[in-house]
Write an enzyme that holds these catalytic residues in place. Sequence first.
Site, PDB file in Angstrom:
ATOM      1  N   GLU A  38      21.507  55.528  73.272  1.00 23.32           N
ATOM      2  CA  GLU A  38      21.749  54.134  73.620  1.00 23.32           C
ATOM      3  C   GLU A  38      23.167  53.934  74.162  1.00 23.32           C
ATOM      4  O   GLU A  38      23.431  52.997  74.906  1.00 23.32           O
ATOM      5  CB  GLU A  38      21.534  53.253  72.377  1.00 23.32           C
ATOM      6  CG  GLU A  38      20.812  51.964  72.692  1.00 23.32           C
ATOM      7  CD  GLU A  38      20.352  51.222  71.442  1.00 23.32           C
ATOM      8  OE1 GLU A  38      19.159  50.910  71.365  1.00 23.32           O
ATOM      9  OE2 GLU A  38      21.172  50.956  70.549  1.00 23.32           O
ATOM     10  N   HIS A  87       7.808  76.829  66.085  1.00 18.49           N
ATOM     11  CA  HIS A  87       6.402  77.173  66.309  1.00 18.49           C
ATOM     12  C   HIS A  87       5.733  76.180  67.249  1.00 18.49           C
ATOM     13  O   HIS A  87       4.510  76.140  67.351  1.00 18.49           O
ATOM     14  CB  HIS A  87       5.667  77.248  64.968  1.00 18.49           C
ATOM     15  CG  HIS A  87       6.200  78.330  64.094  1.00 18.49           C
ATOM     16  ND1 HIS A  87       5.600  79.558  63.948  1.00 18.49           N
ATOM     17  CD2 HIS A  87       7.337  78.381  63.341  1.00 18.49           C
ATOM     18  CE1 HIS A  87       6.313  80.312  63.141  1.00 18.49           C
ATOM     19  NE2 HIS A  87       7.381  79.610  62.759  1.00 18.49           N
ATOM     20  N   LYS A  96      12.091  44.066  76.262  1.00 17.05           N
ATOM     21  CA  LYS A  96      11.971  42.852  75.445  1.00 17.05           C
ATOM     22  C   LYS A  96      11.420  41.711  76.277  1.00 17.05           C
ATOM     23  O   LYS A  96      10.545  40.970  75.831  1.00 17.05           O
ATOM     24  CB  LYS A  96      13.346  42.455  74.889  1.00 17.05           C
ATOM     25  CG  LYS A  96      13.797  43.291  73.719  1.00 17.05           C
ATOM     26  CD  LYS A  96      15.037  42.684  73.096  1.00 17.05           C
ATOM     27  CE  LYS A  96      15.665  43.622  72.091  1.00 17.05           C
ATOM     28  NZ  LYS A  96      17.015  43.245  71.734  1.00 17.05           N
TER      29      LYS A  96
HETATM   30  O1  PA5 Z   1      22.590  49.705  68.347  1.00 20.31           O
HETATM   31  C1  PA5 Z   1      22.119  48.617  68.584  1.00 20.31           C
HETATM   32  O2  PA5 Z   1      22.811  47.640  68.880  1.00 20.31           O
HETATM   33  C2  PA5 Z   1      20.627  48.377  68.484  1.00 20.31           C
HETATM   34  O3  PA5 Z   1      19.905  49.535  68.297  1.00 20.31           O
HETATM   35  C3  PA5 Z   1      20.332  47.417  67.344  1.00 20.31           C
HETATM   36  O4  PA5 Z   1      20.786  47.980  66.145  1.00 20.31           O
HETATM   37  C4  PA5 Z   1      18.827  47.118  67.238  1.00 20.31           C
HETATM   38  O5  PA5 Z   1      18.336  46.674  68.459  1.00 20.31           O
HETATM   39  C5  PA5 Z   1      18.585  46.058  66.176  1.00 20.31           C
HETATM   40  O6  PA5 Z   1      19.251  44.878  66.490  1.00 20.31           O
HETATM   41  P1  PA5 Z   1      19.484  43.744  65.431  1.00 20.31           P
HETATM   42  O7  PA5 Z   1      20.311  44.285  64.338  1.00 20.31           O
HETATM   43  O8  PA5 Z   1      20.178  42.651  66.203  1.00 20.31           O
HETATM   44  O9  PA5 Z   1      18.126  43.301  64.953  1.00 20.31           O
END
Ligand code: PA5
Length: 449
Positions: free
Chosen positions: A283, A304, A426
Amino acid sequence: MEVPQFGNRFFTEKLNDRANQLLPEAVKALNEIKEQVCVGCEWTGWYDYPQRKGFELVKSIKEFKENLDVFYDLIVVVGIGGSYLGTRAVADALTHEHAGALGKTMIVYAGHHVSETGMVEIMDLLAEKQPIINVISKSGTTTEPSVAFRVIRQYMEKRFGKKEATKRIIATTDEEKGALKQLSDEMGYKTFVVPSDIGGRYSVLTPVGLLPLALLDVDIAELMNGADDVFKTLQNCNEDHPVLRYAASRNAAFEADKRVEILSFAEPKLRHLVEWWKQLFGESEGKQHKGLLPSSLAFTTDLHSLGQYVQDGCRNLIETFLMFEDATSVGDRNVERRLRIPVTGDNSDELQYLEGRFIDEINQAAMLGSEVAHFDGGVPCMEIKMKKLNERSIGQLFAFFETACGISGAILGVNPYDQPGVEAYKKNLFALLNKPGFESLGEELKKRL
Ligand code: PA5
């Protein structure tokens, strides 16, 4: 002080030379994080967090736990991405895999997918246990945990009544905004704050991870000490620091057209630590059509299956071995429990040559043997080496990888702290579910599907 060590003996001379050339850039990137002048610097609150806020937080969470006046034998963490992966990384690594069946406190996760069956099964478990719920969402509006929490909240209120349910629900969210904050205020839930300068995937050492782990009796002070160990070594470090060398080496590999980094591990309990690492790097770096795709190999299971590909498939891979000198006996902490291959005096299973040796010796040999084999097959390999698997070393790994990721993303030329790409799915999800405000996108998508 033991901090993660970095090894590059099997990374090829050419890549090591290029990585060395990139070290000044890595140092510059580290300094920019420290001075809070890097791209995305408003999100670097995780850096040196133990000294700035972490140790204080540990104290207040411990106090909260001591004063909790509900009995629980099940902790349900409702959250997704950075809001649950860090907790799961530590809980899986340090607690017994069969805790529930052995009558110990269990931790389970909801809201990290939208499987109806998964949710039904969580509800089955809730009904058998005395649950405490920690709903975690920084934004407070993420669909998956919101859906799961609505189901769980309704159940808790029906079973315990509103007053008792309120004692059994703790929310971790933004200090001011978001639907979860609003709901928590209305219902009177105890709330913990996700710091505004720390993004989800860098938040494990904030209340996001510390609270549920404290509820599970994990030594959160040691986690914090571990992270602090690493940040201390970064204070006045030179180019030789393992964090800098790892960050520079992955960029050298990307420049040389490598596209996948596999994190290989020999202890199955590390699976979610590696999932946390995948989220952190994927990310943070997967932007502008750049970045190494984080992948993993669980030893020896995946030897494996994917092992064939790693040995002999496309040569756009690098592999990083996460090595622990001793990762045994973590299921029951403080109790040394080892298992040897039985001595039977009979060789009908052809295992006499292993008699009397610890099972872990096979695991260690498989890892080292694979490293050499994969290198010989054309996969440059790095090593991140730790001594013992425990709270302290996991805390060290969190700080090690978070800092390496910030530096690596900066060398790559991306902002390692945002995640604009996550929005695309989203929007389509909302449009397909007819969320008000997404009507025209919905029409467009329905024509295409
Ligand atoms: O690293 C990040 O920002 C994302 O992976 C969030 O942790 C994830 O989308 C969850 O978001 P939130 O804590 O707002 O529900």
